[in-house]
Design a protein around this motif. Structure first.
Motif, PDB file in Angstrom:
ATOM      1  N   ALA A 183      20.896  53.208 -26.109  1.00 20.93           N
ATOM      2  CA  ALA A 183      20.395  52.519 -24.927  1.00 20.93           C
ATOM      3  C   ALA A 183      20.828  53.310 -23.694  1.00 20.93           C
ATOM      4  O   ALA A 183      21.783  54.094 -23.744  1.00 20.93           O
ATOM      5  N   ALA A 184      20.146  53.097 -22.593  1.00 16.91           N
ATOM      6  CA  ALA A 184      20.465  53.812 -21.354  1.00 16.91           C
ATOM      7  C   ALA A 184      21.919  53.601 -20.943  1.00 16.91           C
ATOM      8  O   ALA A 184      22.582  54.531 -20.483  1.00 16.91           O
ATOM      9  N   THR A 223      16.461  56.792 -14.309  1.00 20.18           N
ATOM     10  CA  THR A 223      15.345  57.566 -13.751  1.00 20.18           C
ATOM     11  C   THR A 223      15.094  58.813 -14.593  1.00 20.18           C
ATOM     12  O   THR A 223      13.944  59.133 -14.909  1.00 20.18           O
ATOM     13  N   LEU A 224      16.162  59.504 -14.954  1.00 16.14           N
ATOM     14  CA  LEU A 224      16.005  60.701 -15.789  1.00 16.14           C
ATOM     15  C   LEU A 224      15.398  60.357 -17.141  1.00 16.14           C
ATOM     16  O   LEU A 224      14.500  61.058 -17.621  1.00 16.14           O
ATOM     17  N   LEU A 225      15.856  59.283 -17.772  1.00  9.75           N
ATOM     18  CA  LEU A 225      15.302  58.885 -19.063  1.00  9.75           C
ATOM     19  C   LEU A 225      13.819  58.523 -18.948  1.00  9.75           C
ATOM     20  O   LEU A 225      13.021  58.875 -19.820  1.00  9.75           O
ATOM     21  N   ALA A 226      13.438  57.857 -17.856  1.00 12.04           N
ATOM     22  CA  ALA A 226      12.023  57.518 -17.646  1.00 12.04           C
ATOM     23  C   ALA A 226      11.187  58.781 -17.485  1.00 12.04           C
ATOM     24  O   ALA A 226      10.105  58.912 -18.088  1.00 12.04           O
ATOM     25  N   SER A 283      25.018  57.954 -11.289  1.00  4.85           N
ATOM     26  CA  SER A 283      25.001  56.497 -11.311  1.00  4.85           C
ATOM     27  C   SER A 283      24.090  56.057 -12.461  1.00  4.85           C
ATOM     28  O   SER A 283      23.318  56.853 -13.006  1.00  4.85           O
ATOM     29  N   TYR A 284      24.163  54.780 -12.787  1.00  2.00           N
ATOM     30  CA  TYR A 284      23.310  54.243 -13.845  1.00  2.00           C
ATOM     31  C   TYR A 284      21.834  54.408 -13.484  1.00  2.00           C
ATOM     32  O   TYR A 284      21.017  54.755 -14.341  1.00  2.00           O
ATOM     33  N   SER A 285      21.483  54.204 -12.217  1.00  2.00           N
ATOM     34  CA  SER A 285      20.078  54.325 -11.818  1.00  2.00           C
ATOM     35  C   SER A 285      19.582  55.766 -11.976  1.00  2.00           C
ATOM     36  O   SER A 285      18.420  55.993 -12.324  1.00  2.00           O
ATOM     37  N   THR A 286      20.448  56.743 -11.756  1.00  2.00           N
ATOM     38  CA  THR A 286      20.068  58.144 -11.957  1.00  2.00           C
ATOM     39  C   THR A 286      19.772  58.395 -13.424  1.00  2.00           C
ATOM     40  O   THR A 286      18.766  59.035 -13.771  1.00  2.00           O
TER      41      THR A 286
END
Length: 130
Positions: free
Chosen positions: A24-25, A45-48, A39-42
């Motif tokens: 999981a992310a 975003t990279l996984l997306a 950060s978690y959002s980075t």
């Protein structure tokens, strides 16, 4: 195989997924946050983006998005090494791969597969000319 080479950030995630397997992310974030400072959002975003590029695959498991590497490690690394050799070092043809035999990234079998791939001139892992 994706036509787009992964960025250094994407390669960090791929290397983690090749080692750890599907995650999981949040699991990816927990493992790479220290070395990368992301950060978690980075990470999300990279996984997306990597999913859109065909580098990772996303599956929903019990309501949780799980990511796995979609590209094969030896094939991608062989392509990146060939591209570097051709574009930076102006080298064509077969390459000696003994340099990579001691890499922590590859198992003994993967190092042997990479050696076979790099010693074949201008062919990918399926034997097709580039």
């Amino acid at each position: 195989m994706t036509a787009t080479a992964p960025s250094q950030a994407e390669l960090a995630i791929l290397k983690h997924l090749w080692t750890a397997g599907p995650q999981a992310a949040r699991e990816v974030q927990d493992r790479i946050a220290g070395p990368t400072g992301w950060s978690y959002s980075t990470t999300r975003t990279l996984l997306a983006r990597m999913t859109e590029k065909g580098l990772v695959e996303r599956q929903d498991v019990h309501g949780l998005s799980v990511f796995s590497a979609k590209v094969e490690k030896v094939t991608l690394m062989g392509r990146l090494i060939r591209d570097f050799a051709a574009n930076v070092l102006d080298m064509d043809g077969p390459m000696p791969a003994t340099t990579f035999a001691n890499s922590r990234l590859f198992s003994e079998q993967e190092a042997e597969a990479l050696t076979r791939l790099l010693e074949t001139s201008g062919e990918d892992s399926e034997g097709e000319s580039k």
